[in-house]
Design a protein around this motif. Structure first.
Motif, PDB file in Angstrom:
ATOM      1  N   ARG A 471      43.638  33.917  -8.831  1.00  0.00           N
ATOM      2  CA  ARG A 471      43.105  35.053  -8.066  1.00  0.00           C
ATOM      3  C   ARG A 471      44.095  34.994  -6.937  1.00  0.00           C
ATOM      4  N   ILE A 474      46.947  37.165  -8.577  1.00  0.00           N
ATOM      5  CA  ILE A 474      46.679  38.628  -8.854  1.00  0.00           C
ATOM      6  C   ILE A 474      46.325  39.299  -7.452  1.00  0.00           C
ATOM      7  N   MET A 475      45.818  38.803  -6.491  1.00  0.00           N
ATOM      8  CA  MET A 475      45.444  39.517  -5.274  1.00  0.00           C
ATOM      9  C   MET A 475      46.686  39.747  -4.378  1.00  0.00           C
ATOM     10  N   GLU A 478      48.232  42.790  -6.091  1.00  0.00           N
ATOM     11  CA  GLU A 478      47.545  43.897  -5.854  1.00  0.00           C
ATOM     12  C   GLU A 478      48.188  44.295  -4.408  1.00  0.00           C
ATOM     13  N   LYS A 479      48.382  43.290  -3.369  1.00  0.00           N
ATOM     14  CA  LYS A 479      48.716  43.664  -2.063  1.00  0.00           C
ATOM     15  C   LYS A 479      50.208  44.202  -2.236  1.00  0.00           C
ATOM     16  N   GLY A 528      34.839  35.878  -9.312  1.00  0.00           N
ATOM     17  CA  GLY A 528      35.688  36.469  -8.613  1.00  0.00           C
ATOM     18  C   GLY A 528      36.884  36.774  -9.312  1.00  0.00           C
ATOM     19  N   LEU A 529      37.291  36.299 -10.098  1.00  0.00           N
ATOM     20  CA  LEU A 529      38.362  36.771 -10.873  1.00  0.00           C
ATOM     21  C   LEU A 529      38.087  37.924 -11.960  1.00  0.00           C
ATOM     22  N   LYS A 531      36.123  40.086 -11.151  1.00  0.00           N
ATOM     23  CA  LYS A 531      36.361  41.314 -10.182  1.00  0.00           C
ATOM     24  C   LYS A 531      37.709  41.919 -10.054  1.00  0.00           C
ATOM     25  N   ILE A 532      38.699  41.088 -10.237  1.00  0.00           N
ATOM     26  CA  ILE A 532      39.816  41.601  -9.323  1.00  0.00           C
ATOM     27  C   ILE A 532      40.714  41.886 -10.878  1.00  0.00           C
ATOM     28  N   MET A 533      40.248  41.542 -11.950  1.00  0.00           N
ATOM     29  CA  MET A 533      41.127  41.593 -13.062  1.00  0.00           C
ATOM     30  C   MET A 533      40.535  42.773 -14.368  1.00  0.00           C
ATOM     31  N   TRP A 545      33.501  48.505 -12.967  1.00  0.00           N
ATOM     32  CA  TRP A 545      33.427  47.355 -12.423  1.00  0.00           C
ATOM     33  C   TRP A 545      33.711  47.323 -10.625  1.00  0.00           C
ATOM     34  N   LYS A 546      34.400  48.242 -10.359  1.00  0.00           N
ATOM     35  CA  LYS A 546      34.832  48.774  -9.196  1.00  0.00           C
ATOM     36  C   LYS A 546      33.426  48.730  -8.499  1.00  0.00           C
TER      37      LYS A 546
END
Length: 1581
Positions: A471, A474-475, A478-479, A528-529, A531-533, A545-546
């Protein structure tokens, strides 16, 4: 040493003590002196000098014990702080060239050099020179050790000076000269002493070796020599006790070498490294901790000096397979990295290569050390992108290896190995936990290869931290994408690594996400993972999903996320995601991946259960029907692939049926047709079961029904599902074709669950027209199952599951009848509530787990019963039906068994709470009465449940105003304080009772009264409190229900009397009702049969004792009695009132203000009831056991009334309204007897407290009507009462008795003798009360009274008239009575011989009074009457009544003057003497005197005496004969001749036969006297 304690106050005295030869004293003195000197800033020089002298002397004295010498040396050294030069002088004076010194002098010099470096250096050259001359002289081993110690300390001081000379306060000295001397000393020791030194001496040399060599290294000319001595030091590593000191010296040397940039020869360096490594990795004996730490410090020094050489050495040594060596090197590397040596960071690659050399080592210790080193490398940034991945992989591989070793341990493994594996596992997780994935170079190491650990089952334990690492990566990416348009950090370049597919990732992460509802870290990380992948999973999911993910995560924000809700939301997310992807191949692959991950979870885990559901949901979303059919068929044929084949197939087929009902049912039917099911119903208990059983299929059909689309379900329910379930169940219940009851619990549970799910499914369909034809049959099956459950145990969950099934079935159509409902509920209640106590049930379990299971089943079963009752009761809209069903619990709610009550109240609480809505006409009164008192029951659980039920009952009727307040009070019922419980229950009662409908109060009270009879003491008290609260709140509105309420209360009295507290509450209730409806309560109680029984009396008493109602009660009774005596006739109803009054007054209620009314009414009642008999119809019909010989007593109305009046008078006397009667208790007998009633009334009147004239006047006012009453008895009563009051002047003064006087005048002529008597008495008493009235109305009064003298038939009237005349004549003069004088005298004389004593006495008294009223006119007449009366007076002197005798004497005294016989006074005076004269003597004297005075009167006496010979009184007959004897004796001869001797003789002869001997004797004597007198005058007899 207390005797010396005070000496230390004077230092001089203390010093003086040192001169004594007392070693014990010196030891203490030196001990204290050391502390004293060190803590004193300034000492007098003289004292210092004296102390130096004594301490030096004692220190060098060989005779003194060694301990004291050491203490003396310590004091001497401490004196150097005050005068260093003097101390040094003293030492140098005893440290002379070529003269062997005292051992302690050397030690003191060494200590001075250490403690006072700056001051000692100037003296050091001299000291070393002197010491050099002494070495050859030292032969003693101890002395040699002392010189080595001195060399050590001197070397340290000089070393310090050499390196820090600038800090010293004097000019720089030539340090080379000092080091020259040290060199010479050290060389001599090493050459001469070391080879032959003992172990202790060798240790001293070792300690001196480090400081000395370190000092010599600063000289280039001595450097080679100094380094050459290190070999000797390394050789000494053979004694474990010396190892630490060797390493310590070695560390000092290495430190000096680094300081002076001295390069160690390679061979020497290797020797040092080998020796130090050996010290670190000793086997089998582990090194001493201190030594190991020192050795590690040496390695750090070497790493700083030459890291390449050190790493080469480590690389060379670690290639060996020696576990200890490898572990030691890894530990040393770790400590070196931790020390953050700058030079070491440049060799990261070398370190990584070294680590990789041991990655294949299976030793637990090596693996653990490797992990710890990797952890440190990760923390310190020693991981490179090119070589770092194997180290990360090693972490995961070690975790997996430890898991395998722990799950399948080898038998030979020791506990140490097991603990080691656990340590490896924990360390692996700790590394991942602390790993920072964003450290420089780490993202390139980790991504994307880190993804390879997500799916494999062996890495499941690392998911908590693994998912977090992913996580973060990946975050971060994304940042970077947001900050910089392109990213270079995470490039998907897998290389040789095979990454998981999107379906594998989704399957894995989705299943792990279910754990988030339990608060587990890996679950939260997985969702949580996800959510972001979404882009990695599938590009189409990004937008969906967003928007969906934030809503999905909301339930996790609280502390208690619902597992069911979370599971549903995840499955919905899966369903929507697959619909969004809309790719048959992708979906099919996902289902395969779900299947492949089946072995990754245990069968009992939450993940496995969710996996089945997710797989079923995925199949439901798959549009390839052939694929779905094949998958379902595969699961049916080979269910073992799913782990738990029953749960797996049930879940998968159930969820699959959500979209493919027809496919699922068809595949199931095909499977059933192919399978022959030859296995019996017991199959499945054996391990290794490979195929599905009929029981499994029953469950599958239920799950399919539960998940099937509702409209499709109803169409296929009967034929496609229910018929198959019943077919399978029937087959399981057949043995050889015969149906039997199957006791297989698994079958029963499965069948029950399947039926429950079918019921839920049909109910959820919400088709009002659908009729479930199997309903009645299935309920019958369920009841059969629960009937077979034993009543002494709770080992199976059958009850629980059956109750749930029946609850859902009961809601389906067609509806059941009320009787069916009642039968179902009663059967279920009877199978659960009577079970033994929970603790007893739990004790049937053999293990703690068994007990927990029984407890679980108990809770669930009770809960299910409550829900069933709640459902059936409130689903019925008919209020009466609801009440009928609720009544099934009634007997259990009042059970004498505590545990049964607890269960019943728990169930009741479930029924009545949680926002139920009762039918419109549902009555709560009876239920409140049943439930509320248990708010004070013995168990807190019952109290809470009862109160919750009470509150819920109000809410069910829409009464919610005070709910919060009631719930606040309810919390306090957990307390075991009984007083607090009662207090809280009382408060609750006051609130709740306000809301009880008035029309239901009677039902409420009936229930409460039942509780008073049967409940335990605390509940009984609560019953009483609630009853009183309800009556207080609703009492004023109960008029219409009053008779029924009172009747109910009376009905319970016989039982409640046995329970004192309950009975008291009931009495208070009656009083409460009476406070609102006194007349009604009084009327009701007055209807009780006479005589009142004990209970009725108690009720009257209770009403009277209530201060709030006692006065109202009395007034009500007065009104009743007034009404019932209105016609002056006393009926039974009036007697009842009197009896009630009796009970009320008996309690002591105050009657001051009511007394006049009460008195007159009761007196009237007594009067009107005289002579009456109680009608048989009014008598109590209750039978009473009669004692042998006892006759049944029927109550006398008059006596009952009299008893009440008596009670009233007793209370009046207490209150000062009356006084004790002169008749005493006889008064009431007189009063109740018709013949003596008037006498009693008179006595009663006399007992009135005349001083309370206000009260008497009120009584007179009330009684005045009696004088004109139609009732003759009442007129008599009134006349008798007033007749006594007429003599009270105060009443004449304040009251109007003139009217009464008129009535008396009238009644004096009445035909009723008693009425005339009382009237005459009243007239007579008027003389005392109102003399002026007598004088005023004398004529009328005299006529009335004289008329009474002629009423000869009733002597009472005559007597009363005589008494009245006597009273009145006392007020009148002779003129006033002149007209009536003769009549009165004549009538009075007629009663001298009356049979009644009172008449005779009164007549005599009156005659005496008449004598004083004789005027001139009647003097002669009265004298004649006196002559005629003389005989009576004389004879009655000896009357049987002494009062009459005294009266006769008095009247004789008064009347004699009328005859002129005053001479007789003397004779009469004898009668006043204490001893009366004998009659014969008195008469002879009297006649003798009289004969002399008046023979005529004597003759008259004779002529009148004959009539008394026949008197009824013996004494009068005797006196008459004796008087005759005296008369005969004193008559003159002339009168003797005139005697009728014949008649006289005959009479006397007759008296000789008299029964009385006295008369006989008197007659005989008289005959003799007569005979004698006749002889005297010669007259024949």
């Amino acid at each position: 040493m207390e005797e010396y304690g005070d000496m230390f106050g004077d230092i001089n005295l203390t010093i003086g003590m040192l001169s004594k030869e007392d070693n014990i004293t010196k030891e203490d003195i030196y001990g204290h002196l050391t502390s004293f000197i060190q803590n004193t800033d300034i000492l007098d020089d003289a004292i210092v000098q004296r102390l130096i002298y004594y301490t030096s002397k004692d220190m060098r004295d060989e005779e003194i014990p060694r301990e004291i010498r050491m203490l003396a040396g310590e004091v001497l050294v401490s004196l150097a702080a005050h005068d260093f030069n003097s101390v040094m002088y003293e030492m140098q004076s005893n440290f002379r060239i070529l003269e062997l010194p005292n051992e302690f002098v050397v030690l003191a010099l060494a200590e001075l050099a250490t403690s006072y470096v700056s001051q000692s250096i100037p003296f050091m050259m001299m000291t070393l020179l002197t010491m050099q001359t002494m070495l050859r002289l030292v032969e003693d081993e101890s002395m040699r050790q002392t010189f080595c110690l001195a060399l050590e300390k001197f070397s340290r001081s000089i070393y310090k000076y050499v390196n820090h000379w600038k800090d010293f306060p004097y000019p720089k000295l030539d340090a080379n000269r000092l080091s020259d001397k040290i060199f010479m000393l050290f060389r001599y020791i090493m050459e001469k002493w070391a080879p032959q030194a003992s172990p202790m001496h060798t240790l001293a040399i070792i300690k001196a070796h480090g400081p000395t060599v370190s000092l010599l290294l600063h000289r280039e000319d001595f450097c080679e020599f100094a380094l050459g001595q290190i070999s000797w030091l390394l050789i000494q590593y053979r004694d474990k006790e010396n190892d630490f000191y060797i390493t310590q010296s070695l560390k000092q040397i290495l430190t000096a070498a680094v300081l002076y940039d001295t390069v160690l020869p390679k061979n020497l360096r290797r020797s040092i490294l080998a020796s130090l490594l050996h010290q670190t990795c000793k086997v089998p004996e582990p090194p001493i901790k201190e030594n190991k730490l020192e050795a590690s410090s040496c390695f750090l020094i070497l790493a700083h000096a030459n890291p390449v050489d050190l790493l080469d050495f480590f690389d060379e040594q670690i290639r060996s397979t020696n576990e200890a060596v490898r572990t030691g090197i890894l530990t040393l590397l770790r400590s070196t990295i931790n020390a953050e040596e700058p030079k070491f960071r440049n060799h990261t690659t070398s370190i990584e290569k070294t680590v990789k050399l041991v990655m294949g080592d299976l030793s637990v210790k090596v693996r653990l050390s490797t992990l710890l080193l990797i952890q440190t490398m990760c923390e310190k940034g020693y991981i490179e992108a090119r070589e770092g991945w194997p180290l990360i992989d090693y972490i995961f591989s070690q975790f997996a290896m430890s898991n395998r070793n722990l799950e399948k341990p080898i038998k030979s493994n020791s506990q140490e190995d097991e603990n080691g594996e656990k340590s490896v596992q924990e360390t692996s997780l700790e590394i991942l936990k602390s790993l920072d994935p964003l450290v420089i170079g780490m993202p390139q190491v980790l991504w994307p290869r880190i993804l390879t650990y997500v799916v494999p089952e062996e890495y499941t334990g690392t998911l908590d931290y693994l998912l977090n690492i992913i996580r973060i990566l990946i975050m971060a990416e994304e940042k970077k994408k947001r900050d910089i348009q392109e990213s270079t950090a995470l490039v998907i370049s897998t290389g040789a690594v095979k990454l998981p597919s999107p379906q594998q990732l989704l399957a894995r992460l989705l299943v792990i996400s279910i754990l988030a509802s339990l608060g587990q870290l890996c679950g939260a990380g997985a969702i949580g993972l996800l959510k972001i992948m979404p882009e990695i999973i599938h590009p189409k999911l990004v937008e969906m999903w967003k928007t969906r993910m934030p809503a999905l995560l909301q339930p996790l924000e609280g502390n208690n996320a619902s597992v069911v809700l979370w599971e549903t939301m995840l499955l919905q997310l899966l369903k929507e995601s697959l619909w969004k992807i809309s790719d048959v191949a992708w979906t099919s692959q996902l289902s395969r991946d779900f299947s492949l991950q089946m072995d990754s979870y245990s069968n009992t885990s939450m993940e496995k259960k969710f996996l089945w559901k997710a797989l079923g949901t995925t199949l439901a979303s798959c549009q390839d029907k052939d694929f779905v059919s094949s998958q379902i068929n595969e699961f049916l044929v080979t269910p073992s692939l799913l782990g738990d084949q029953r749960q797996g197939t049930t879940s998968i087929l159930g969820f699959c049926a959500e979209s493919h009902l027809d496919i699922v049912l068809n595949v199931l039917k095909t499977f059933q047709d192919k399978e022959k099911f030859f296995v019996n119903r017991c199959k499945g208990i054996f391990s290794g079961k490979k195929s599905l059983t009929k029981t499994d299929l029953i469950l599958i059909y239920g799950a399919v029904a539960l998940h099937a689309p509702k409209q499709q379900l109803l169409a296929r329910l009967d034929e496609g599902i229910m018929s198959q379930i019943l077919l399978l169940y029937g087959q399981c219940c057949q043995v050889l074709g015969v149906s039997v009851i199957n006791k297989d619990m698994d079958l029963q549970m499965s069948f029950t669950r399947s039926i429950t799910e079918v019921g839920i499914a049909v109910q959820d369909a919400e088709d009002q027209k659908f009729q479930f034809t199997y309903k009645e049959m299935l309920i019958g099956f369920m009841l059969d199952l629960i009937k077979d459950e034993p009543l002494n145990t709770l080992a199976s969950p059958i009850r629980w599951k059956v109750l749930i099934a029946i609850r859902y079935l009961s809601k389906l159509k067609p509806p059941l009848s009320l009787n069916d409902h009642l039968n179902i509920l009663e059967e279920n209640i009877r199978r659960l509530l009577p079970l033994p106590p929970l603790e007893k049930l739990k004790n049937q379990g053999e293990t703690d787990k068994d007990k927990e299971r029984i407890n679980f089943l108990y809770d669930r079963s009770i809960d299910a019963l409550g829900k069933l009752l709640r459902s059936m009761i409130w689903d019925d809209t008919d209020a009466q039906n609801c009440e009928e069903m609720f009544n099934l619990l009634r007997m259990w709610l009042v059970s004498q068994k505590e545990w049964e009550r607890e269960r019943a109240f728990h169930v009741t609480s479930q029924i009545l709470t949680k926002d139920v809505e009762a039918p419109q006409n549902f009555r709560i009164g009876s239920l409140l009465g049943l439930l509320a008192p248990h708010s004070c029951d013995t168990l807190a659980t019952i109290r809470q449940a009862a109160t919750s039920s009470t509150i819920g009952l109000l809410c069910a009727k829409g009464i919610c105003q005070e709910v919060d307040r009631l719930q606040g009070l309810q919390e306090g019922l957990d307390s075991e304080d009984e007083q607090l419980q009662i207090k809280i229950s009382s408060k609750i009662a006051k609130i709740v009772c306000k809301f009880i409908p008035n029309e239901e109060i009677q039902a409420f009270l009936e229930e409460i009264l039942d509780g008073l009879e049967t409940l335990n003491p605390m509940c009984t008290r609560a019953c009483g409190i609630w009853m009183l609260a309800a009556l207080k709140e609703h009492g004023a509105l109960l008029e219409d229900q009053l008779l029924e309420i009172l009747s109910t209360i009376y009905h319970h009295m016989p039982v409640l009397r046995q329970k004192e507290e309950s009975f008291q509450f009931m009495l208070e209730a009656i009083s409460q009702i009476a406070s609102f409806h006194m007349d009604a309560v009084v009327n009701n109680l007055l209807q009780k049969p006479l005589p009142f029984d004990r209970d009725t009396k108690t009720l009257w008493k209770a009403l009277a004792e209530n201060p709030a109602s006692s006065s109202k009660l009395m007034r009500a009774l007065i009104r009743k009695l007034e009404g019932r005596l209105e016609d002056d006739i006393a009926g039974t109803d009036a007697i009842s009132v009197a009896c009630a009054m009796y009970e009320v007054i008996l309690t002591g209620v105050r009657i001051t203000h009511l007394y006049p009314e009460l008195f007159t009414l009761l007196l009237k009642l007594v009067s009107c009831s005289l002579g009456q008999k109680m009608p048989a119809s009014t008598l109590s019909q209750r039978r009473r056991v009669m004692q042998l010989g006892e006759r049944q007593q029927f109550p006398d109305p008059c006596r009952l009334s009299t008893a009440t009046l008596k009670c009233l008078q007793a209370q009046a006397m207490k209150e000062g309204l009356a006084k004790e009667s002169d008749e005493g208790d006889n008064l009431w007998t007189l009063l109740s007897n018709p013949d003596t009633h008037h006498i009693g009334v008179c006595a009663l009147a006399r007992s009135m407290a005349v001083w309370q004239h206000g009260v008497i006047l009120d009584i007179m006012g009330h009684l005045l009507s009696s004088l004109t009453s139609s009732s003759e008895n009442y007129r008599i009563t009134g006349m008798a009462f007033f007749s006594e009051l007429m003599k009270e002047p105060i009443l004449w003064k304040h009251g109007n008795l003139r009217d009464v006087l008129i009535f008396m005048d009238q009644n004096a002529r009445d035909s009723n003798a008693i009425l005339r008597q009382m009237a005459i008495r009243g007239l007579g008493n008027t003389a005392s009360g109102a003399p002026h009235k007598v004088r005023k109305h004398k004529q009328i009064m005299l006529e009335c009274i004289i008329r009474g003298l002629y009423h000869l038939a009733r002597t009472e009237v005559v007597c009363e008239s005589l008494k009245a005349l006597k009273k009145i004549l006392g007020l009148l003069t002779d003129r006033d009575i002149s007209f009536y004088f003769k009549e009165i005298v004549l009538q009075t004389r007629t009663f001298f011989e009356d049979e009644q004593d009172d008449v005779r006495l009164t007549a005599i008294f009156l005659f005496e009074d008449l004598a004083s009223l004789t005027g001139r006119r009647w003097k002669i007449f009265f004298a004649e009457e006196v002559k005629k009366s003389m005989i009576s007076f004389l004879l009655h002197l000896w009357d049987p009544n002494p009062k009459i005798g005294a009266a006769c004497r008095d009247v004789l005294v008064i009347c004699i003057p009328f005859l002129g016989l005053q001479e007789l006074y003397g004779i009469l005076d004898h009668l006043l003497e204490q001893d009366l004269p004998r009659a014969r003597d008195f008469y002879r004297q009297f006649c003798m005197k009289l004969a002399k005075k008046n023979q005529e009167i004597l003759w008259i006496l004779h002529t009148h005496s004959f009539t008394f010979f026949t008197s009824s009184w013996e004494m009068i007959r005797s006196a008459a004969v004796k008087l005759t004897d005296a008369i005969i004796l004193h008559l003159t001869n002339r009168y003797v001749e005139l005697l009728d001797r014949e008649q006289l003789t005959m009479r006397l002869q007759a008296l000789r036969q008299d029964p009385c001997i006295s008369v006989q004797r008197a007659a005989e004597a008289t005959l003799q006297t007569l005979l004698r007198r006749c002889k005297e005058i010669s007259i024949p007899l």
